[in-house]
Design a protein around this motif. Structure first.
Motif, PDB file in Angstrom:
ATOM      1  N   MET A   1       0.963  -1.112   0.288  1.00 15.80           N
ATOM      2  CA  MET A   1      -0.156   0.385  -0.201  1.00 15.80           C
ATOM      3  C   MET A   1       0.622   1.139  -0.384  1.00 15.80           C
ATOM      4  N   GLY A   2       1.084   1.926  -0.820  1.00 14.28           N
ATOM      5  CA  GLY A   2       2.149   3.762  -0.552  1.00 14.28           C
ATOM      6  C   GLY A   2       2.994   2.607  -0.966  1.00 14.28           C
ATOM      7  N   ALA A   3       4.018   3.476  -0.426  1.00 16.81           N
ATOM      8  CA  ALA A   3       5.865   2.452   0.162  1.00 16.81           C
ATOM      9  C   ALA A   3       5.582   1.782   1.020  1.00 16.81           C
ATOM     10  N   SER A   4       5.234   1.733   1.348  1.00 13.51           N
ATOM     11  CA  SER A   4       4.722   0.402   2.262  1.00 13.51           C
ATOM     12  C   SER A   4       4.045  -1.039   2.095  1.00 13.51           C
ATOM     13  N   THR A   5       5.271  -1.974   2.461  1.00 16.84           N
ATOM     14  CA  THR A   5       4.783  -3.948   2.349  1.00 16.84           C
ATOM     15  C   THR A   5       4.621  -4.203   3.839  1.00 16.84           C
ATOM     16  N   ASN A   6       3.929  -5.580   3.757  1.00 13.21           N
ATOM     17  CA  ASN A   6       3.563  -5.552   4.913  1.00 13.21           C
ATOM     18  C   ASN A   6       3.027  -7.498   5.087  1.00 13.21           C
ATOM     19  N   ASN A   7       3.337  -7.752   5.350  1.00  9.43           N
ATOM     20  CA  ASN A   7       3.096  -9.850   5.471  1.00  9.43           C
ATOM     21  C   ASN A   7       1.764  -9.783   6.264  1.00  9.43           C
ATOM     22  N   PHE A   8       0.862 -10.747   6.138  1.00 12.89           N
ATOM     23  CA  PHE A   8       0.337 -11.932   6.821  1.00 12.89           C
ATOM     24  C   PHE A   8       0.102 -12.974   6.319  1.00 12.89           C
ATOM     25  N   SER A   9      -0.042 -14.287   7.360  1.00 11.28           N
ATOM     26  CA  SER A   9      -0.247 -15.708   7.521  1.00 11.28           C
ATOM     27  C   SER A   9      -1.131 -16.028   7.674  1.00 11.28           C
ATOM     28  N   VAL A  10      -1.265 -17.030   6.877  1.00 12.08           N
ATOM     29  CA  VAL A  10      -2.917 -17.520   6.416  1.00 12.08           C
ATOM     30  C   VAL A  10      -3.088 -19.640   7.155  1.00 12.08           C
ATOM     31  N   ASN A  11      -3.028 -18.989   7.791  1.00  8.52           N
ATOM     32  CA  ASN A  11      -3.397 -20.974   8.263  1.00  8.52           C
ATOM     33  C   ASN A  11      -4.383 -21.856   8.358  1.00  8.52           C
ATOM     34  N   ALA A  12      -4.715 -23.181   7.633  1.00 10.14           N
ATOM     35  CA  ALA A  12      -5.708 -24.476   7.371  1.00 10.14           C
ATOM     36  C   ALA A  12      -5.843 -24.767   8.639  1.00 10.14           C
ATOM     37  N   ILE A  13      -6.660 -23.962   9.588  1.00 10.44           N
ATOM     38  CA  ILE A  13      -7.354 -24.162  11.084  1.00 10.44           C
ATOM     39  C   ILE A  13      -8.722 -24.480  10.087  1.00 10.44           C
ATOM     40  N   ALA A  14      -9.270 -26.179  11.080  1.00  8.00           N
ATOM     41  CA  ALA A  14     -10.220 -25.971  11.330  1.00  8.00           C
ATOM     42  C   ALA A  14     -10.779 -27.480  11.657  1.00  8.00           C
ATOM     43  N   ALA A  15     -11.271 -27.465  12.992  1.00  7.70           N
ATOM     44  CA  ALA A  15     -11.228 -29.070  13.149  1.00  7.70           C
ATOM     45  C   ALA A  15     -11.842 -29.996  12.966  1.00  7.70           C
ATOM     46  N   ASP A  16     -13.729 -29.455  12.947  1.00  9.33           N
ATOM     47  CA  ASP A  16     -14.522 -30.373  11.977  1.00  9.33           C
ATOM     48  C   ASP A  16     -13.742 -30.882  10.392  1.00  9.33           C
ATOM     49  N   GLU A  17     -13.206 -30.460   9.499  1.00 11.41           N
ATOM     50  CA  GLU A  17     -12.211 -30.516   8.274  1.00 11.41           C
ATOM     51  C   GLU A  17     -10.985 -31.382   8.836  1.00 11.41           C
ATOM     52  N   SER A  18     -10.735 -31.746   9.931  1.00 12.87           N
ATOM     53  CA  SER A  18      -9.602 -32.646  10.045  1.00 12.87           C
ATOM     54  C   SER A  18     -10.235 -33.480  11.049  1.00 12.87           C
ATOM     55  N   ASP A  19     -11.257 -33.780  11.265  1.00 17.44           N
ATOM     56  CA  ASP A  19     -11.995 -35.469  11.797  1.00 17.44           C
ATOM     57  C   ASP A  19     -12.797 -35.825  10.874  1.00 17.44           C
ATOM     58  N   LEU A  20     -11.861 -36.649  10.147  1.00 23.11           N
ATOM     59  CA  LEU A  20     -11.839 -37.438   8.931  1.00 23.11           C
ATOM     60  C   LEU A  20     -12.781 -39.111   8.902  1.00 23.11           C
ATOM     61  N   SER A  21     -12.832 -38.815  10.787  1.00 21.99           N
ATOM     62  CA  SER A  21     -13.537 -40.260  10.846  1.00 21.99           C
ATOM     63  C   SER A  21     -15.009 -40.969  10.331  1.00 21.99           C
ATOM     64  N   ALA A  22     -15.854 -39.320  10.425  1.00 16.55           N
ATOM     65  CA  ALA A  22     -17.225 -39.862   9.166  1.00 16.55           C
ATOM     66  C   ALA A  22     -17.498 -39.558   7.516  1.00 16.55           C
ATOM     67  N   CYS A  23     -15.948 -40.076   7.339  1.00 14.91           N
ATOM     68  CA  CYS A  23     -15.795 -39.443   5.916  1.00 14.91           C
ATOM     69  C   CYS A  23     -16.384 -41.104   5.356  1.00 14.91           C
ATOM     70  N   ILE A  24     -17.662 -41.073   3.849  1.00 12.79           N
ATOM     71  CA  ILE A  24     -17.522 -42.660   4.182  1.00 12.79           C
ATOM     72  C   ILE A  24     -17.472 -42.459   2.458  1.00 12.79           C
ATOM     73  N   SER A  25     -17.136 -43.998   1.893  1.00 16.02           N
ATOM     74  CA  SER A  25     -17.669 -43.320   0.407  1.00 16.02           C
ATOM     75  C   SER A  25     -18.760 -44.927  -0.364  1.00 16.02           C
ATOM     76  N   SER A  26     -19.898 -44.139  -0.684  1.00 16.38           N
ATOM     77  CA  SER A  26     -21.019 -44.891  -1.221  1.00 16.38           C
ATOM     78  C   SER A  26     -21.896 -43.752  -2.108  1.00 16.38           C
ATOM     79  N   GLN A  27     -23.366 -43.793  -2.399  1.00 12.07           N
ATOM     80  CA  GLN A  27     -24.433 -43.362  -2.673  1.00 12.07           C
ATOM     81  C   GLN A  27     -25.340 -43.351  -2.244  1.00 12.07           C
ATOM     82  N   TRP A  28     -26.320 -42.557  -2.452  1.00 12.96           N
ATOM     83  CA  TRP A  28     -27.368 -42.162  -2.302  1.00 12.96           C
ATOM     84  C   TRP A  28     -28.174 -41.713  -2.852  1.00 12.96           C
ATOM     85  N   GLY A  29     -29.047 -41.985  -3.369  1.00 14.08           N
ATOM     86  CA  GLY A  29     -30.157 -41.050  -4.380  1.00 14.08           C
ATOM     87  C   GLY A  29     -29.739 -41.959  -5.814  1.00 14.08           C
ATOM     88  N   ARG A  30     -31.405 -41.385  -6.948  1.00 10.35           N
ATOM     89  CA  ARG A  30     -30.708 -42.266  -8.049  1.00 10.35           C
ATOM     90  C   ARG A  30     -32.016 -41.584  -8.972  1.00 10.35           C
TER      91      ARG A  30
END
Length: 514
Positions: free
Chosen positions: A445-474
């Motif tokens: 911005m103008g003559a200045s430059t700043n940084n910020f960090s973004v981290n992948a933090i989401a407990a619901d997405e990290s919990d893979l115990s409910a993941c499954i392979s199947s099909q529903w509906g047709r």
């Protein structure tokens, strides 16, 4: 002649539609990146979609990304090559997947007639799907996973206080190794043993001069939640000039300002001036006018406090005696604290955006300065001034969160971790920056430059115990396909033209035989 007359009537036939349009809802959350034997749910979903197109391509297709909010990918491709080009936007970096909202959007776009295909890694909320136009395919696996589910770095005196929380998303006790590196120091490793679905917090201090904190876990099925980078917190300070003529009052204010930890060491070119008269101050300075003349009326409450105002955060005024002058509110001033109709603290904004505060208080007859509300008040004043300073509000954020940037009106260029640049030539006030990818962002911005960090933090997405392979509906059978009116005028026209050509040929041949 009969054929031409029939064509003139505009005949139509009822013909069955060959197939329905297709709308594909793509789970864009980062749990789709979890892999078994090197193959992720995202890869399996893409392979399934490719086979579908190779077998029987639909007449038109729409793609919808189900991230924190559903987003249509625009054009309607009609071939797998065009679909594959659009799939390049399917990054799977969202911290959540709003699939229900995406299905609703798909139904609206398809006018309840298109087939809807959901590609995800988990089952639907209701396993029995009654919609004949919806198919739900899941390509995930219930995998064990360690993840960093919380991370922060805050100012703590001359050091930074760091917090890391590690969780074990599995049905049994497991161990992992956490490596932490602060700046250029050698990484420090520690073994962590956690029970089933247990988490552990680690709190430690690092030097504030360390440019970055890098923490990683041992590799597992989902690599995206095993790493965080924490940049130093933003330490903004306010240059304050205390221009009070009363020495005791000036000493009290200076002690209070120093106790907040938000006051800069220098006072030149002040950003806040505390004085007793409403005289003009610098173009960049806020002012706090301390009105204590004839302040002999002691108020014990109840006080009216605007708790939504930044100056009133955390102020209770329980058992406080507040001596003030019986004044009326000046035009343009917004009262923050009142005793009846007497303003005790008010604020206003001038034409160039400066804030002018008025404090109606006589400390010689008051007890406010002897209560916790006194340092809280000055901490609120300096915090509010800091919040209005140009620049970033924070240096570390979670994936998908917006990072606020206070602009100066100059152009802003944001460089994402993947090198993509976004420019904002005209800015004013605050700019909310999107964070679609984890990593380090650069803001110029103008003559200045700043940084910020973004981290992948989401407990619901990290919990893979409910993941499954199947099909529903047709989807519905071919017998349920819609019938469409199709014009057959061209058939009658072609038959008439063929008969006319044959007639001319016979006439010409007959003349040639005479």
């Amino acid at each position: 002649l009969l054929l031409l007359v029939a064509a003139a009537t505009g005949p139509h036939w009822k013909l069955p539609q060959s197939t329905r349009p297709l709308i594909v809802v793509l789970d864009d959350s980062f749990s789709m990146r979890a892999a078994r034997d090197g193959v992720s749910a995202q890869t399996r979903s893409k392979e399934f979609l490719e086979k579908l197109f190779r077998h029987q391509p639909p007449p038109s297709t729409r793609l919808i990304l189900a991230g924190t909010e559903p987003r249509s990918l625009g054009s309607t491709p009609k071939s797998w090559r065009e679909v594959d080009e659009l799939l390049s936007q399917w990054k799977c970096w969202s911290p959540d997947a709003a699939i229900d909202s995406a299905i609703t959007l798909a139904a609206e776009l398809g006018k309840q007639q298109a087939n809807i295909l959901v590609l995800t890694d988990h089952k639907p909320a209701e396993e029995k799907i009654s919609n004949q136009r919806l198919e739900w395919h899941a390509f995930g696996w219930p995998l064990e996973n360690f993840a960093i589910v919380n991370a922060s770095r805050t100012a703590f005196g001359e050091q930074d206080r760091c917090l890391l929380e590690v969780a074990n998303f599995s049905s049994g006790a497991r161990s992992t190794k956490l490596l932490v590196q602060a700046g250029s120091n050698a990484p420090q490793g520690s073994a962590i043993l956690l029970g089933a679905y247990e988490s552990q917090r680690l709190v430690f201090n690092i030097p504030s001069a360390a440019p970055a904190l890098h923490a990683t876990l041992e590799a597992d099925s989902l690599a995206e939640d095993n790493e965080v980078q924490l940049l130093p917190p933003i330490r903004k300070r306010v240059r304050v000039q205390v221009a009070l003529t009363n020495e005791n009052l000036s000493a009290l204010v200076n002690r209070t300002l120093d106790a907040t930890g938000l006051r800069a060491a220098i006072s030149e070119n002040p950003e806040l001036v505390i004085h007793e008269t409403d005289s003009p101050v610098g173009s960049n300075a806020w002012s706090l006018v301390w009105s204590k003349f004839a302040a002999t009326n002691a108020y014990t409450g109840p006080f009216i406090v605007d708790n939504s105002h930044p100056l009133a955060a955390g102020i209770a005024l329980e058992g406080v005696i507040w001596a003030a002058a019986a004044l009326t509110n000046s035009p343009g001033d917004v009262p923050v604290i009142l005793a009846g109709n007497t303003p005790l603290l008010s604020a206003r904004e001038d034409a160039i955006g400066r804030r002018h505060l008025v404090l109606n208080l006589n400390p010689e007859l008051s007890t406010l300065q002897n209560t916790p509300d006194w340092p809280i008040l000055f901490w609120n004043i300096l915090s509010w001034r800091i919040s209005e300073m140009p620049g970033l509000k924070e240096s570390n954020a979670r994936l998908g969160a917006e990072v606020n940037l206070k602009t100066t009106g100059e152009s802003v260029t944001v460089t994402q971790p993947d090198g993509v640049k976004k420019s904002f030539p005209k800015t004013g006030g605050e700019l909310a920056l999107e964070t679609p990818l984890p990593g380090i962002y650069s803001v110029a911005m103008g003559a200045s430059t700043n940084n910020f960090s973004v981290n992948a933090i989401a407990a619901d997405e990290s919990d893979l115990s409910a993941c499954i392979s199947s099909q529903w509906g047709r989807w519905g059978d071919d017998t349920e396909r819609r019938l469409e009116d199709t014009s057959v005028v061209w058939i009658f026209g072609l038959l008439a033209l063929a008969l006319l050509t044959a007639h001319l040929y016979l006439v010409a041949a007959g003349k040639g035989t005479k």
